[in-house]
Enzyme design. Structure first.
Site, short mmCIF file in Angstrom:
data_model
loop_
_atom_site.label_atom_id
_atom_site.label_comp_id
_atom_site.label_asym_id
_atom_site.label_seq_id
_atom_site.Cartn_x
_atom_site.Cartn_y
_atom_site.Cartn_z
N LEU A 136 47.85 39.76 35.78
CA LEU A 136 47.29 38.42 35.63
C LEU A 136 45.77 38.44 35.65
O LEU A 136 45.13 37.48 35.23
CB LEU A 136 47.79 37.51 36.76
CG LEU A 136 49.28 37.22 36.77
CD1 LEU A 136 49.63 36.36 37.99
CD2 LEU A 136 49.71 36.52 35.49
N GLY A 137 45.15 39.51 36.18
CA GLY A 137 43.70 39.57 36.22
C GLY A 137 43.22 40.74 37.03
O GLY A 137 43.95 41.31 37.84
N GLU A 138 41.96 41.12 36.78
CA GLU A 138 41.33 42.23 37.46
C GLU A 138 40.09 41.73 38.20
O GLU A 138 39.41 40.82 37.74
CB GLU A 138 40.91 43.32 36.47
CG GLU A 138 42.08 44.01 35.77
CD GLU A 138 42.80 45.00 36.66
OE1 GLU A 138 42.20 45.37 37.69
OE2 GLU A 138 43.93 45.39 36.34
N GLY A 139 39.81 42.34 39.35
CA GLY A 139 38.61 42.00 40.11
C GLY A 139 38.03 43.22 40.77
O GLY A 139 38.55 44.33 40.64
N SER A 140 36.94 43.00 41.49
CA SER A 140 36.26 44.15 42.10
C SER A 140 37.03 44.73 43.27
O SER A 140 36.88 45.90 43.60
CB SER A 140 34.87 43.73 42.56
OG SER A 140 34.98 42.67 43.49
N VAL B 150 45.64 41.26 40.29
CA VAL B 150 46.75 40.34 40.57
C VAL B 150 47.80 40.55 39.50
O VAL B 150 47.48 40.56 38.29
CB VAL B 150 46.27 38.88 40.60
CG1 VAL B 150 47.45 37.95 40.86
CG2 VAL B 150 45.20 38.69 41.66
N LYS C 181 48.82 40.30 44.94
CA LYS C 181 47.42 40.69 44.93
C LYS C 181 47.29 42.07 45.60
O LYS C 181 47.50 42.20 46.81
CB LYS C 181 46.58 39.65 45.67
CG LYS C 181 45.09 39.91 45.62
CD LYS C 181 44.34 38.76 46.26
CE LYS C 181 42.84 38.96 46.17
NZ LYS C 181 42.09 37.81 46.76
N ASP D 68 34.33 28.36 49.80
CA ASP D 68 34.15 28.83 48.41
C ASP D 68 35.00 28.01 47.45
O ASP D 68 35.73 28.55 46.62
CB ASP D 68 34.50 30.31 48.31
CG ASP D 68 34.07 30.92 46.96
OD1 ASP D 68 33.14 30.36 46.35
OD2 ASP D 68 34.67 31.92 46.54
#
Length: 746
Positions: free
Chosen positions: A71-75, A79, A94, A185
């Site tokens: 569903l997505g990439e992050g640092s 996910v 996650k 946030d």
């Protein structure tokens, strides 16, 4: 990082994620001692590059779940969408795949907060945690519509949708704040939408407890200015500012203060502290955002809520999410009451306004009917007066003529004129003069006794038209007047000195056609009778009397005007039937006519349409097809007033006409229409005044009733709320008297 990865938010550090300071242990090599900017090691940079090359590499397998897609990439990790094998339920997992340099407190804090807030249906729910997995992970419910950010990419939301989402997010914040948790946030990427597009708040990685002292940096353009400080102490008003920025973006399509220029000016700075300081200065020095004021459907109350949320001074901001939610709910209550107000206030007003045209039509119909009746009555009265005037004038002319006829038949007068020689040379001429003077004096005495005007002159012409006597004496004695109509009776006047040689005197009593006085320009008339010889076979001469036509009417003028307020409001006049010329009129005095040329006097004629009406009436009267009192005009324009009056605006009259015997004249009785119809104007003014009073009274009554109704409803709502609170406290006290104070404080 969320189920829908954010590419919008401007990063504060190189990891492209909101920077967190104080919520994790930072080793000495992680932060530059001068600018406190987080640094990546060579291994971390290599791992990030590998993730960029292979975004779909599965971090780990979880027993009982089928991993479907990324569903997505992050640092900090990625996910993934997974499906539970037994139930088919979808979840989002996650993975914290970036283990080196990972602050494990991030995972711990986020899991703890989600576990604490699981009871709120407005916050993403925690499904499970893999602490010992490699890499570690936690599971949360999967929301198929992704984040709010993806919907805002296509533009702003409708006002009602924006308010609905904001209210739900506020419910989540109120629940979190009630548990002592501050999100810190809040932004569109951290609001997910379920299958029914109901929002859920997620990503509590930057959250803080309300009693913590460590700072927490959010995301640029959603972060309160006082939050952008590495020494800031968490405050619930941070979430209030972020909520205002979120609502502003939903209404306008972009976050407040966010422009390409502002982003570039902050991005080009190197250190974190410099970026934070630039951000604070930008927010506090820029004009207040105002684009939401231009959005259609944004009312004053919503503008005030957004403005107060975005206050740069935290003291002026809403103190917490509950205060914002309360104001939004009050706005909804106010808007919900508007249809009721419209039904209860505007409805009766519309009914009143709807009745105004009906009442206006009724008043107009009443006014028209009253005007018609009043006009008809006034014209009827004027017509009767005109007939009486015509009869009196005809009788007066007949009396004058009868007096002359009686005198002309007397033997003495005839014998004095019998001699064919010039009377001046005869002794009998003196007797003739004495006799005529005595007779005229007797006639003048009788007219004075009757308050009637005397004749202008008496005179006698011989059978050739030569004037042989005149009273009063004048220069006309000895002149020839055979060209005059009163001498020959042809119904016209010949040019002076050019009468036909065969002209003969009249043989019957005759009222001549009117002629102009050479001295005054006034119209005059002569009543003439022939004087026969004693054998009754020859006319010896013509005996005549003249009068100005205005003098003919003067004895009737005052009696006809009656008690009129203004002598100019009712008049009588004479009209020549042949061409419509005005022969006599109160304004046609000698002084006025002397100032006019003969041509101007000849132009004092009826308007063509009025003259045609008069001729039609005469024709119908001859055929006995009309009431003798029906010669009436309701919009008569007086030709004399049109010429001699300075102001011709009120030159509209009610006029009645009546022919005067066989004279060829018509008597006119006229009264000013505005004065005759004054009762109509007064009635209309009275109706309008009372109508306005009734309207004002009705409006006041409606507003008064609704004032008390709304007051009662407001008091009722306050009483119901107080009763609910009292019942709630009673219930809580009965279940656990010892736990009630703690629950109340919470």
């Amino acid at each position: 990082m969320n189920q829908s990865e954010s590419k919008e938010d401007l990063p504060l550090a190189e990891d492209q994620q909101p920077v967190e300071v104080g919520g994790r242990e930072i080793e000495s090599g992680d932060v530059d001692s001068h600018n406190k900017t987080l640094k990546q090691s060579s291994e971390e940079r290599s791992h990030a590059a590998n993730l960029s090359k292979d975004g779909r590499s599965l971090p780990a397998k979880i027993p009982g779940y089928i991993i479907i897609r990324s569903l997505g990439e992050g640092s900090y990790g990625s996910v993934w969408l997974a499906q539970e094998e037994n139930t088919g339920k979808y979840v989002a997992i996650k993975f914290y795949t970036y283990r080196r340099g990972l602050d494990w407190s991030l995972l711990n804090r986020e899991v703890e907060k989600l576990a604490e807030l699981y009871t709120s249906r407005h916050i993403i729910s925690l499904q499970g945690v893999g602490w010992n997995s490699d890499p570690p992970y936690y599971m949360m419910e999967y929301l198929e519509n992704g984040s709010l950010l993806s919907f805002l990419d296509s533009g702003p939301l409708p006002v009602s949708e924006a308010v609905r989402i904001a209210k739900t997010v506020l419910l989540a914040l109120v629940h979190a704040h009630g548990r002592g948790i501050l999100h810190c946030d809040l932004k569109p990427a951290n609001v997910l939408l379920d299958a029914n597009f109901e929002p859920r708040l997620c990503d509590f990685g930057q959250s803080r407890l309300s009693d913590e002292q460590s700072p927490s940096l959010g995301t640029l353009f959603y972060m309160a200015p006082e939050q952008a400080d590495l020494e800031a102490i968490p405050d619930s008003r941070w979430d209030v500012y972020a909520l205002g920025a979120l609502l502003y973006q939903m209404l306008c399509g972009k976050a407040p203060y966010r422009t390409p220029e502002n982003e570039l000016s902050i991005r080009k700075l190197d250190s974190l502290e410099a970026k934070l300081e630039a951000y604070r200065d930008l927010i506090r020095s820029s004009p207040r955002p105002a684009e939401h004021r231009k959005v259609s459907g944004v009312d004053r109350r919503l503008v005030e809520i957004v403005d107060r949320c975005l206050e740069t001074d935290p003291k002026k901001r809403f103190p917490n999410a509950q205060a914002v939610l309360t104001n939004l709910l009050q706005r909804e209550q106010h808007r919900a009451r508007r249809p009721l107000i419209a039904l209860g206030v505007i409805g009766p007003l519309l009914l009143i306004l709807g009745l105004i045209p009906v009442a206006g039509a009724a008043v107009s119909q009443m006014e028209n009917r009253f005007r018609e009746n009043l006009t008809e009555r006034a014209l009827r009265s004027d017509s009767i007066t005109a007939n009486l005037l015509a009869q009196n004038v005809a009788r007066d002319l007949q009396d004058r003529q009868d007096q002359l006829v009686d005198l002309s038949k007397r033997t003495l007068l005839r014998s004095l004129l019998e001699d064919k020689e010039t009377p001046e040379e005869k002794q009998s001429y003196a007797k003739l003069i004495d006799y005529l003077e005595q007779e005229k004096a007797l006639v003048d005495e009788k007219r004075s006794a009757l308050n009637r005007e005397k004749d202008t002159s008496w005179f006698i012409t011989n059978d050739k038209g030569k004037q042989i006597w005149r009273n009063p004496v004048g220069p006309t004695i000895g002149q020839n007047f055979s060209y005059r109509d009163y001498f020959h009776g042809h119904g016209k006047e010949y040019e002076k000195g050019n009468a036909p040689k065969s002209i003969k005197p009249i043989t019957e009593p005759y009222i001549c056609q009117v002629f102009k006085s050479e001295a005054t320009n006034q119209w005059m008339v002569a009543i003439a009778v022939p004087i026969w010889n004693l054998q009754n076979d020859k006319v010896l001469g013509v005996l005549a009397r003249t009068t100005h036509l205005d003098q003919l009417l003067s004895s009737y003028d005052e009696s006809i005007r009656g008690d009129s307020e203004n002598s100019g409001d009712r008049k009588i006049a004479l009209i020549d039937n042949r061409d419509g010329k005005v022969l006599a009129h109160p304004r046609m005095t000698a002084n006025n006519l002397r100032k006019m040329s003969r041509h101007q006097v000849d132009r004092l004629v009826l308007k063509e349409n009025h003259f045609d009406q008069l001729q039609s009436f005469k024709l119908a009267q001859k055929k006995k097809q009309t009431d003798p009192l029906s010669a009436m005009i309701s919009d008569y324009h007086d030709p004399v007033e049109a010429v001699l009056s300075i102001d011709d605006k009120d030159n509209v009259w009610l006029a009645a006409f009546s022919p005067i015997g066989m004279t060829g004249w018509t008597a006119v009785v006229q009264e000013r229409r505005s004065m005759a119809l004054r009762p109509v104007t007064e009635m209309r003014s009275w109706l309008i005044q009372y109508g306005l009073i009734v309207l004002a009274t009705s409006c006041l009554l409606v507003f008064t009733v609704w004032y008390f109704v709304m007051r009662v409803l407001t008091e009722r709502r306050a009483w119901d709320w107080a009763r609910q609170q009292s019942e709630k406290r009673t219930d809580q006290g009965s279940t656990s008297s010892s736990s009630w104070p703690n629950q109340h404080r919470e």
